[in-house]
Design an enzyme around this catalytic site. Sequence first.
Site, PDB file in Angstrom:
ATOM      1  N   GLY A  63       0.910  -1.284   0.090  1.00 22.30           N
ATOM      2  CA  GLY A  63       0.012   0.072  -0.017  1.00 22.30           C
ATOM      3  C   GLY A  63       1.028   1.224   0.046  1.00 22.30           C
ATOM      4  CE  LYS A  83      -3.491 -10.074   3.148  1.00 28.92           C
ATOM      5  NZ  LYS A  83      -4.059 -10.703   4.486  1.00 28.92           N
ATOM      6  CB  THR A 123      -3.354   2.467  -0.444  1.00 27.13           C
ATOM      7  OG1 THR A 123      -2.758   2.427   0.664  1.00 27.13           O
ATOM      8  CG2 THR A 123      -2.690   3.809  -1.479  1.00 27.13           C
ATOM      9  CB  ALA A 146      -7.764   5.973  -0.302  1.00 24.26           C
ATOM     10  N   GLY A 206     -11.733  10.073  -0.350  1.00 20.15           N
ATOM     11  CA  GLY A 206     -11.470  11.562  -0.196  1.00 20.15           C
ATOM     12  C   GLY A 206     -10.419  12.266  -0.379  1.00 20.15           C
ATOM     13  CD  GLU A 210     -12.247  14.190   3.354  1.00 21.30           C
ATOM     14  OE1 GLU A 210     -11.408  13.602   4.156  1.00 21.30           O
ATOM     15  OE2 GLU A 210     -12.288  13.426   2.348  1.00 21.30           O
ATOM     16  CG  HIS A 247     -16.585   6.247   6.498  1.00 23.60           C
ATOM     17  ND1 HIS A 247     -17.658   6.873   5.905  1.00 23.60           N
ATOM     18  CD2 HIS A 247     -15.481   6.892   6.126  1.00 23.60           C
ATOM     19  CE1 HIS A 247     -17.232   7.787   5.457  1.00 23.60           C
ATOM     20  NE2 HIS A 247     -15.732   7.903   5.203  1.00 23.60           N
ATOM     21  NE  ARG A 277     -14.180   9.765   8.572  1.00 27.51           N
ATOM     22  CZ  ARG A 277     -12.896   9.228   7.836  1.00 27.51           C
ATOM     23  NH1 ARG A 277     -12.469   8.113   8.145  1.00 27.51           N
ATOM     24  NH2 ARG A 277     -12.853   9.757   6.836  1.00 27.51           N
ATOM     25  CG  HIS A 312     -13.154   3.813   7.422  1.00 24.94           C
ATOM     26  ND1 HIS A 312     -13.248   3.305   5.826  1.00 24.94           N
ATOM     27  CD2 HIS A 312     -12.674   4.947   7.350  1.00 24.94           C
ATOM     28  CE1 HIS A 312     -12.660   4.267   5.072  1.00 24.94           C
ATOM     29  NE2 HIS A 312     -12.161   5.432   5.997  1.00 24.94           N
ATOM     30  NE  ARG A 334      -8.156   7.371   9.573  1.00 23.04           N
ATOM     31  CZ  ARG A 334      -8.612   7.779   8.618  1.00 23.04           C
ATOM     32  NH1 ARG A 334      -8.183   8.644   7.642  1.00 23.04           N
ATOM     33  NH2 ARG A 334      -9.728   6.962   8.078  1.00 23.04           N
ATOM     34  CG  LEU A 367      -4.502   8.096   1.880  1.00 20.37           C
ATOM     35  CD1 LEU A 367      -5.111   8.731   0.743  1.00 20.37           C
ATOM     36  CD2 LEU A 367      -3.987   6.753   1.793  1.00 20.37           C
TER      37      LEU A 367
HETATM   38  P1  FAD Z   1      -2.755  -0.837   2.834  1.00 16.80           P
HETATM   39  O1  FAD Z   1      -2.984   0.337   1.579  1.00 16.80           O
HETATM   40  O2  FAD Z   1      -3.947  -1.697   3.252  1.00 16.80           O
HETATM   41  O3  FAD Z   1      -1.762  -1.956   2.256  1.00 16.80           O
HETATM   42  C1  FAD Z   1      -1.309  -3.123   3.109  1.00 16.80           C
HETATM   43  C2  FAD Z   1      -0.701  -4.066   2.271  1.00 16.80           C
HETATM   44  O4  FAD Z   1       0.055  -4.941   2.869  1.00 16.80           O
HETATM   45  C3  FAD Z   1      -1.207  -4.719   1.230  1.00 16.80           C
HETATM   46  O5  FAD Z   1      -0.579  -4.533  -0.092  1.00 16.80           O
HETATM   47  C4  FAD Z   1      -1.602  -6.026   1.390  1.00 16.80           C
HETATM   48  O6  FAD Z   1      -1.652  -6.888   0.546  1.00 16.80           O
HETATM   49  C5  FAD Z   1      -0.235  -6.174   2.357  1.00 16.80           C
HETATM   50  N1  FAD Z   1      -0.388  -7.510   3.447  1.00 16.80           N
HETATM   51  C6  FAD Z   1      -1.141  -7.525   4.295  1.00 16.80           C
HETATM   52  N2  FAD Z   1      -0.663  -8.388   4.996  1.00 16.80           N
HETATM   53  C7  FAD Z   1       0.329  -9.091   4.646  1.00 16.80           C
HETATM   54  C8  FAD Z   1       0.944 -10.335   4.980  1.00 16.80           C
HETATM   55  N3  FAD Z   1       0.623 -11.087   5.928  1.00 16.80           N
HETATM   56  N4  FAD Z   1       2.004 -10.374   3.817  1.00 16.80           N
HETATM   57  C9  FAD Z   1       2.213  -9.849   2.990  1.00 16.80           C
HETATM   58  N5  FAD Z   1       1.781  -8.643   2.507  1.00 16.80           N
HETATM   59  C10 FAD Z   1       0.757  -8.323   3.550  1.00 16.80           C
HETATM   60  N6  FAD Z   1      -7.444   7.573   4.371  1.00 16.80           N
HETATM   61  C11 FAD Z   1      -7.206   8.765   3.941  1.00 16.80           C
HETATM   62  O7  FAD Z   1      -6.140   9.519   4.512  1.00 16.80           O
HETATM   63  N7  FAD Z   1      -7.814   9.330   3.097  1.00 16.80           N
HETATM   64  C12 FAD Z   1      -8.910   8.745   2.288  1.00 16.80           C
HETATM   65  O8  FAD Z   1      -9.479   9.295   1.480  1.00 16.80           O
HETATM   66  C13 FAD Z   1      -9.027   7.263   2.848  1.00 16.80           C
HETATM   67  N8  FAD Z   1     -10.259   6.746   2.023  1.00 16.80           N
HETATM   68  C14 FAD Z   1     -10.374   5.356   2.360  1.00 16.80           C
HETATM   69  C15 FAD Z   1     -11.518   4.601   1.625  1.00 16.80           C
HETATM   70  C16 FAD Z   1     -11.614   3.287   1.910  1.00 16.80           C
HETATM   71  C17 FAD Z   1     -12.547   2.395   1.290  1.00 16.80           C
HETATM   72  C18 FAD Z   1     -10.657   2.766   2.983  1.00 16.80           C
HETATM   73  C19 FAD Z   1     -10.742   1.184   3.109  1.00 16.80           C
HETATM   74  C20 FAD Z   1      -9.559   3.387   3.494  1.00 16.80           C
HETATM   75  C21 FAD Z   1      -9.685   4.918   3.299  1.00 16.80           C
HETATM   76  N9  FAD Z   1      -8.547   5.473   3.791  1.00 16.80           N
HETATM   77  C22 FAD Z   1      -8.415   6.731   3.787  1.00 16.80           C
HETATM   78  C23 FAD Z   1      -7.627   4.814   4.953  1.00 16.80           C
HETATM   79  C24 FAD Z   1      -6.385   4.857   4.214  1.00 16.80           C
HETATM   80  O9  FAD Z   1      -6.813   4.334   2.682  1.00 16.80           O
HETATM   81  C25 FAD Z   1      -5.667   3.403   4.749  1.00 16.80           C
HETATM   82  O10 FAD Z   1      -5.392   3.654   6.272  1.00 16.80           O
HETATM   83  C26 FAD Z   1      -3.974   3.389   4.163  1.00 16.80           C
HETATM   84  O11 FAD Z   1      -4.284   3.345   2.936  1.00 16.80           O
HETATM   85  C27 FAD Z   1      -3.428   2.354   4.594  1.00 16.80           C
HETATM   86  O12 FAD Z   1      -2.228   2.209   3.886  1.00 16.80           O
HETATM   87  P2  FAD Z   1      -1.341   1.155   4.362  1.00 16.80           P
HETATM   88  O13 FAD Z   1      -0.138   1.230   3.265  1.00 16.80           O
HETATM   89  O14 FAD Z   1      -0.756   1.060   5.716  1.00 16.80           O
HETATM   90  O15 FAD Z   1      -1.957  -0.210   4.101  1.00 16.80           O
HETATM   91  C1  SIN Z   2     -13.450   9.197   2.767  1.00 19.73           C
HETATM   92  O1  SIN Z   2     -13.345   9.541   1.665  1.00 19.73           O
HETATM   93  O2  SIN Z   2     -14.560   9.513   3.503  1.00 19.73           O
HETATM   94  C2  SIN Z   2     -12.436   8.347   3.656  1.00 19.73           C
HETATM   95  C3  SIN Z   2     -11.507   9.427   4.050  1.00 19.73           C
HETATM   96  C4  SIN Z   2     -10.729   8.954   5.391  1.00 19.73           C
HETATM   97  O3  SIN Z   2     -11.041   7.812   5.828  1.00 19.73           O
HETATM   98  O4  SIN Z   2      -9.860   9.552   5.778  1.00 19.73           O
END
Ligand code: FAD
Ligand code: SIN
Length: 537
Positions: free
Chosen positions: A13, A34, A42, A45, A47, A112, A240, A290, A351, A386, A392
């Site tokens: 991500g 994985k 990610t 995401a 917003g 937001e 959410h 939220r 969420h 949060r 992000l």
């Molecule tokens: P992720 O993006 O979830 O990546 C995790 C990675 O780890 C993935 O590739 C997964 O396959 C891998 N992985 C997991 N377990 C293992 C394992 N055991 N072995 C190998 N690989 C593994 N946040 C904002 O700030 N703004 C937004 O607009 C926003 N909108 C969102 C909308 C949605 C629908 C969702 C679900 C979340 C949103 N969030 C938003 C939250 C934000 O997207 C996430 O918190 C952020 O993307 C997390 O990033 P990350 O890199 O930590 O994890």
């Molecule tokens: C959203 O677009 O509402 C998600 C924003 C966030 O989780 O920070």
Amino acid sequence: MNLNTDVLVIGSGIAGLFTALKVSEYADVILVTKKNKTESNTNYAQGGIASVIDKNDTFEKHIEDTLIAGAGLCGKSAVELLVHEGPDRINDLIEIGTNFTRKEGKLDLAREGGHSMHRIVHAKDFTGREIERALIEHVLSSKRIQVIENALAIDLITEHNIKNLKDEPLNNRNCWGAYILDIFKKSVFTITSKATVLATGGLGQVYLHTTNPYIATGDGFAMAYRAGARIGNMEFIQFHPTSLYSEETSLTTPSFLISEAVRGFGGILKNKAGECFMEKYDSRKELAPRDIVARAIDSELKRTGDEFVLLDVTHKSKEEIIDHFPSIYEKCLSVDIDISKQPIPVVPAAHYACGGIVVDEFARTSLKGLYACGEVSMTGVHGANRLASNSLLEAVVYGYRAALDIDKLIKVTQTTRVDVPEWDDSGTLSHDEKVLITHSIKEIKQIMWDYVGIVRSDLRLERAASRLHNIFLENEQLYKRTKVFEDILELRNITTCAHMIIKSAQMRKESRGLHFTLDYPNLLEVAENTILQNTNP
Ligand code: FAD
Ligand code: SIN
């Protein structure tokens, strides 16, 4: 096939990709993920990513909004780092080619819930997908990064895996890499490294209704816990307020998010009778943080007995709606809802995990050589709740800081351990009764939704703990006699995360931020983090 590298990054991500890219400027990286490389929270995401860009905005205002949302539990210095370093990290993303939406040449800034200013940098309503695209393009073109897909990290390698070191005290442990399952070959290999970065994302799949994709099974939280790292504030699960209501519940398909930006754009919440209800709950109405909006909806649903409330943007022009929210418009149309003409039926869904592996200002965990970035970490930025779009941002700010520290660490680390034992699966059998696993996952998700959701109580938590304990015992037995495969590992991680959430919720004898309990409706005077540590890894 056992591998060795300078830095192992787990997860593709924003946190994993960004950190890998920065580390690759001075060291070799293996990045395992994985599923395929784009599958992550990610990628979904919508917003955007919050930062002080507008000339009328100030660092102080962004800091204050974050602290208010965090309900007294944010680490102030962690928030200051986030906000002050935010604009530089947004520039990094722009420099690698992320196409954020612009108006008259300038970044278009949305607003937001909980933000006092317009400060959400976004790419229409698919910000995450655009950031992933740009990061992946650069990661794949780097000669110093090897990406391995369909490679699931099972457990971290520390003293606890090595016979004569098992009794080393917890405060003196190191991480030397991880055991990895090759999902297709069904075999386990070892990656040893001088530094390891957990960037495995969230745990929404612990709950029945979630916006998170199926990868979000909390693997990183559980691996770190099993290895004896400190884990904090796991009770603060963010629900959410607005996911698209659907009559069908599927174990693998997440609930589709209706971005908070829709409320920032002027969307109004109404109950099925057409009454606007937010004013009853908070003077900031739809733009309250939220936790408040989710609880208001939950309370409205309980009061009316309805299955959903409505989010209405029909007072806006169709052109504006489609221009701002093309994905949401298309998705709703695919289920026969034209959002320019009809309100959207919405319900809250799990969420985001505000707690996680405790890290310092350089994303260092309590195990030497182990870093955690992104949703799996607890930097102190989010406290008890949060602020929208700070996630992000946190991933890139702390991923960058991890890369700064890893540079120093690997210069003084001469070698990695060579005597790491091979994965031992002697005495185990292949398992063909998948139904036992899917049934346990379903049970846990239902328990967590019913008893450890938006509103909690001592009785509900006790019930959840005792139900979970039985499932845990059954699953551990199964795990010990079975050759590892994806589903059993994910079930084990979901169980561990559910345990940590319940345990932390039981430790908090107050209602604060996202943790609301009927038995302790007030705030305690002193705000403290809840910390868990497995003392017998
Ligand atoms: P992720 O993006 O979830 O990546 C995790 C990675 O780890 C993935 O590739 C997964 O396959 C891998 N992985 C997991 N377990 C293992 C394992 N055991 N072995 C190998 N690989 C593994 N946040 C904002 O700030 N703004 C937004 O607009 C926003 N909108 C969102 C909308 C949605 C629908 C969702 C679900 C979340 C949103 N969030 C938003 C939250 C934000 O997207 C996430 O918190 C952020 O993307 C997390 O990033 P990350 O890199 O930590 O994890
Ligand atoms: C959203 O677009 O509402 C998600 C924003 C966030 O989780 O920070």
